[in-house]
Motif scaffolding. Structure first.
Motif, PDB file in Angstrom:
ATOM      1  N   ALA A 714       0.830  -1.199   0.000  1.00 21.78           N
ATOM      2  CA  ALA A 714       0.000   0.000   0.000  1.00 21.78           C
ATOM      3  C   ALA A 714       0.869   1.256   0.000  1.00 21.78           C
ATOM      4  O   ALA A 714       0.591   2.225  -0.715  1.00 21.78           O
ATOM      5  CB  ALA A 714      -0.930  -0.010   1.210  1.00 21.78           C
ATOM      6  N   GLN A 715       1.920   1.244   0.791  1.00 21.85           N
ATOM      7  CA  GLN A 715       2.806   2.398   0.818  1.00 21.85           C
ATOM      8  C   GLN A 715       3.530   2.571  -0.513  1.00 21.85           C
ATOM      9  O   GLN A 715       3.755   3.700  -0.966  1.00 21.85           O
ATOM     10  CB  GLN A 715       3.821   2.249   1.954  1.00 21.85           C
ATOM     11  CG  GLN A 715       4.661   3.485   2.197  1.00 21.85           C
ATOM     12  CD  GLN A 715       5.483   3.394   3.451  1.00 21.85           C
ATOM     13  OE1 GLN A 715       5.517   2.347   4.097  1.00 21.85           O
ATOM     14  NE2 GLN A 715       6.156   4.468   3.799  1.00 21.85           N
ATOM     15  N   GLU A 716       3.896   1.472  -1.155  1.00 20.70           N
ATOM     16  CA  GLU A 716       4.526   1.571  -2.469  1.00 20.70           C
ATOM     17  C   GLU A 716       3.565   2.164  -3.495  1.00 20.70           C
ATOM     18  O   GLU A 716       3.971   2.982  -4.340  1.00 20.70           O
ATOM     19  CB  GLU A 716       4.988   0.188  -2.917  1.00 20.70           C
ATOM     20  CG  GLU A 716       6.154  -0.362  -2.104  1.00 20.70           C
ATOM     21  CD  GLU A 716       6.525  -1.765  -2.535  1.00 20.70           C
ATOM     22  OE1 GLU A 716       5.810  -2.323  -3.399  1.00 20.70           O
ATOM     23  OE2 GLU A 716       7.511  -2.306  -2.001  1.00 20.70           O
ATOM     24  N   ALA A 717       2.301   1.767  -3.439  1.00 21.65           N
ATOM     25  CA  ALA A 717       1.317   2.344  -4.360  1.00 21.65           C
ATOM     26  C   ALA A 717       1.160   3.841  -4.124  1.00 21.65           C
ATOM     27  O   ALA A 717       1.083   4.636  -5.076  1.00 21.65           O
ATOM     28  CB  ALA A 717      -0.028   1.632  -4.204  1.00 21.65           C
ATOM     29  N   LEU A 718       1.130   4.242  -2.854  1.00 19.72           N
ATOM     30  CA  LEU A 718       1.032   5.670  -2.534  1.00 19.72           C
ATOM     31  C   LEU A 718       2.276   6.416  -3.010  1.00 19.72           C
ATOM     32  O   LEU A 718       2.183   7.527  -3.553  1.00 19.72           O
ATOM     33  CB  LEU A 718       0.837   5.843  -1.024  1.00 19.72           C
ATOM     34  CG  LEU A 718       0.729   7.282  -0.527  1.00 19.72           C
ATOM     35  CD1 LEU A 718      -0.493   7.964  -1.127  1.00 19.72           C
ATOM     36  CD2 LEU A 718       0.661   7.321   0.994  1.00 19.72           C
TER      37      LEU A 718
END
Length: 907
Positions: A714-718
């Motif tokens: 999720a952090q990578e997508a953000l």
């Protein structure tokens, strides 16, 4: 040839044992070994020669392989091999002849010794027939005896089985009779003649008091009496099952009496259990319950539950509890108009007298529990049963209900206090009874005992009061009576509030559950699943989606950047960026967010950021007028780009900007600054809300892993979305630097007229200060960042971008400065070539031409003026944070001027 051992060599009479030769060979061998150890020379072992003998593995093998044999003799020629084989054949023949010669005497004597042995064998065979007949006769007699014994044993086994069956039937009959007497059921032979007795028999056993020697059926002994009856009934069922397994007709004939006993036990137990529940939850008389009566009721309740557990009638006990206690309260509390009516208070039981305090009346308050996290696992297994009941619930989640003024919260609080006051003790006792009945430890299976208990409970063996009684009644009543109000998703604010209150009510009930298994059973119950399905969460999300996106779509429809600076940190310069941030925070606000929709709100957050990036791409695309006005920037980058080669000289000389170009440049500067401010503020704010809120709300569930929204994914997508936004900053910065560079270079144009100014002056004093235009060279950069006291458009970027912008612009202007000086050099050289043959020893730029004394003084003044101008230009750049030691362009400019000064001093 064949190798022969020393023993086969011819022996001499002087040395029959050949000791001298052996000694010489030993000395030679030891010398070879010592030489090998000293490393004098290397020796190679010769291949072993296996002579043909009886021990040869190729000849003794069951399957003789010619190829392997020939390969093993590969170092032997065919003629030598033929000789070896012939010698070995001769050796075999010799051994065979020797063997025949050695055993010939014995072979001849064998035939002599066997003479007349046939008659002797015939004489030995004659008595064997009689012996065989006698043995067969004895064998038949023994078989007859054995058959007789086996027949008697079988008859005895049949008799034994019939005897055991008769004993079993006697036990079955005695058990039935005993149970009928304990339950005061009239026996079959008295039913036709004793109608009054039959009426008495049909009465519950605990309501009769026959003085015929039966034990007392007073209220204090009812539960224990039924417990003993249940134990006897289990033995009856065991005997009946064994008799039925042997297909005994008597067991089938007794089945109707067994069914009558079961019906009687069930009815009597239901009656005792219901009476005990009413006594425990409602009290007697004026409602005041003494400690002794309370303890007696709890004891009777425990005995009744244990009896239900022994008989396997868990669902019957739950039905009685629903009918006698829960259903009455539900009908009085949950009805269609319940949310409009004032709630009736739940009065707690009268506390026990202080003088009679026991373990049931004295309790230590529980420590506070960790607040509920929607996606966390079970953090508790057993509730403290001794927590004192009162007007407020002991659940840590009940304050969400008690502090709210919503009618639904008050209804939930009332139901929660009822469960805690009247049903908590019953659930705890039932759980202990179920676990204790399944807890049968064995010496060899103590390790798996908890697993077996859980397996039995999962099979429906045990009490499930929380699921089948409490939640089934409350959940069905809420859905049937209040479903139109509680689950109305068309009013999102009320819907979210109702769901929050319902979740708090469920968590409070789970806190009161006696074990984690009770919670799991409740969550698997069909009523619970139906209750969760009634929440139309997709409809709620669609309504919230329209609310969040509505205002944002209107602002993003305007495809232009209209900055409105607030000059505050982490604030936005455009209304579109502010609307994007409001939409993102709206997804995770407490008034909108629902944990079950976490993945949808997370995708919406990423979509909003993507929409904002798309809007920026459209808004930053310039119209035709701006494109034409900005087309001249390409020529500026030919000399303003620091990566350009120093040796190349630009061929274009820009002219001063017009008023139209200046207005367009100002618009571009304000627009780019606004976008950079918004992008950086957006990145900072989004990362802050991710760290403080979103990362804590995203669940670590397997289904989220598939959507790439769990944890690090999720952090990578953000980060990818934010990187797409911040990727605009370099191009916008380059455009700002290009415009400011062109303006600074426009202020540098007067440097080309310095020679003509000095030659045109009537009074020519020696220069002591920099030129008037030097202070205005970097003034556009200062005005942009508001350093000169004005409010420039780049004020929000001053803290972070002043030094990098100033460094790059300073390098570009220095390059243009070098270009102007180079052009001046070419111009001066052209002028000197036009003069008539008069040359001087030194010129302004190192030429070999000479000039008159006046021309020499003018060149001296021009050089001094250039030195002052370059020094002032460097100090002005250094005041803006430019590191002069790292500037290659300024170093080249300074070296050029210093070289001119050195040449002047030498001349």
């Amino acid at each position: 040839m064949t190798g022969r051992s020393p023993a086969n060599l011819p022996q001499t009479s002087d040395d029959p044992f050949q000791l001298d030769r052996l000694a010489e060979e030993l000395v030679t061998r030891e010398a070879a070994v010592s030489a090998r150890q000293d490393g004098e020379f290397d020796t190679h072992d010769l291949p072993d020669f296996v002579s043909l003998s009886h021990d040869n593995p190729f000849l003794t093998s069951p399957d003789f392989n010619v190829e392997e044999f020939l390969l093993s003799r590969s170092n032997t020629s065919l003629s030598d091999l033929r000789m070896e084989l012939r010698e070995y054949l001769a050796q075999l023949k010799e051994e065979l002849v020797k063997l025949i010669n050695d055993d010939y005497e014995a072979f001849i004597s064998l035939s002599t010794d066997l003479r007349d042995e046939g008659d002797r064998l015939a004489r030995l065979k004659s008595p064997l027939g009689d012996l065989k007949s006698q043995i067969l006769q004895s064998r038949s007699e023994l078989q007859v005896i054995q058959n007789a014994i086996q027949e008697k044993l079988e008859k005895r086994a049949v008799l034994r089985e019939e005897k055991a069956l008769l004993h079993l039937l006697l036990k079955l009959s005695e058990s039935v009779t005993r149970l009928e007497s304990l339950l005061l059921i009239a026996p079959p032979e008295n039913e036709a003649t004793a109608s009054l007795g039959a009426n008495i028999a049909r009465m519950p056993s605990h309501l009769t008091n026959i003085e015929d020697g039966a034990e007392d059926r007073s209220r204090g002994n009812r539960a224990k009496h039924l417990g003993r009856v249940a134990a006897e009934y289990t033995q009856l069922l065991y005997h009946a099952s064994k008799a039925r397994a042997q297909k005994c007709v008597f067991a089938d004939e007794m089945q109707w009496r067994i069914d009558r006993i079961q019906s009687t036990i069930s009815s009597d137990l239901d009656d005792v259990f219901g009476t005990t529940l009413l006594a425990l939850t409602g009290g007697w008389g004026d409602g005041k319950v003494t400690e002794v009566e309370k303890n007696k009721s709890i004891s009777d309740l425990t005995e009744c539950l244990r009896t239900y557990d022994i008989l396997g009638l868990w669902r019957d006990a739950e039905d009685v509890l629903k009918k006698e206690v829960v259903r009455k309260f539900v009908k009085k509390t949950i009805y269609p108009g319940a949310l409009a009516a004032p709630p009736s208070p739940i009065v707690p039981h009268t506390p026990f007298p202080a003088s009679k305090a026991t373990s049931l009346s004295v309790a230590t308050p529980m420590p506070p529990r960790t607040p509920y996290t929607p996606f966390s696992a079970f953090v508790f297994t057993t509730r403290n049963p001794s927590y004192p009941s009162g007007s407020s619930s002991a659940s840590p989640y009940a304050h969400l209900l008690e502090d709210s003024d919503e009618p639904l919260a008050k209804l939930y609080s009332q139901a929660l206090r009822f469960v805690e006051r009247d049903l908590s003790t019953i659930m705890d006792i039932a759980e202990k009874v179920s676990v204790r009945s399944l807890h049968r430890p064995r010496p060899d299976k103590e390790v798996t005992i908890h697993a077996s208990i859980r397996e039995c409970l999962s099979d429906g063996k045990g009490f499930e009061i929380m699921a089948n009684v409490i939640w089934e009644e409350f959940g069905r009543a809420i859905m049937d009576e209040l479903g139109g109000t509680v689950f109305a998703s068309g009013r999102p604010n009320e819907f979210r509030k109702h769901r929050e209150l319902s979740q708090a009510f469920i968590r409070s009930l789970e806190f009161l559950a006696p074990s984690a298994h009770a919670i799991e059973t409740m969550r698997r119950h069909p009523v619970y699943l139906a209750f969760e399905q009634r929440w139309q969460l997709p409809v709620y999300f669609q309504i919230r989606w329209k609310e969040i996106i509505g205002t944002l779509e209107e602002l993003l429809a305007v495809a232009r950047v209209e900055p409105s600076f607030a000059h505050d940190k982490n604030t936005f310069a455009t209304p579109q960026a502010n609307a994007v941030w409001v939409a993102i925070t709206g997804c995770w606000s407490a008034e909108v967010f629902i944990p079950e929709l976490c993945h949808k709100f997370w995708r919406l957050t990423l979509q909003i950021l993507s929409w904002y990036k798309t809007w920026l791409d459209q808004a930053l695309s310039k119209p035709d007028v701006i494109s034409k006005a900005s087309a001249g920037l390409a020529s500026e980058r030919a000399f303003a780009n620091p990566s350009q080669s120093r040796s190349s000289t630009p061929s274009l000389t820009p002219e001063p900007s017009s008023a139209e170009t200046t207005a367009v440049d100002d618009s571009i500067l304000r627009q780019n600054v606004a976008v950079i401010v918004d992008v950086k503020a957006m990145r900072t704010n989004v990362l802050t809300i991710w760290r403080e809120e979103i990362s804590l709300m995203l669940p670590n569930a397997p289904d989220f892993a598939e959507d790439e929204t769990d944890g690090t994914m999720a952090q990578e997508a953000l980060n990818r979305v934010l990187s797409n936004l911040t990727s605009l900053i370099p191009s916008l910065s380059n455009e700002i630097i290009t415009i400011l560079t062109r303006r600074c270079c426009d202020a540098l144009l007067p440097v080309r007229s310095i020679p003509s100014q000095f030659r045109a002056m009537s009074q020519k004093p020696s220069p002591t200060a920099p030129s008037y235009f030097i202070s205005s060279v970097l003034r556009p950069l200062k005005s942009f960042f508001g350093i000169d006291g004005g409010g420039g458009p780049g004020v929000p970027l001053r803290e972070e971008f002043l030094t990098p912008y100033a460094t790059e612009i300073f390098d570009n202007v220095a390059q243009r400065y070098v270009y102007y000086l180079t052009a001046m050099k070419k111009t001066e050289e052209s002028l000197r070539r036009l003069k008539r043959g008069k040359k001087t020893g030194f010129s302004l730029f190192g030429s070999a031409n000479t000039a008159k004394d006046d021309d020499g003084k003018d060149e001296e003044r021009i050089r001094l003026q250039m030195v002052h101008d370059v020094d002032a230009f460097g100090k002005d750049g250094e005041s803006l944070g430019v590191a002069l030691a790292n500037s290659e362009s300024y170093k080249a400019l300074n070296d050029m001027v210093q070289a001119l000064e050195a040449a002047l001093d030498s001349s």
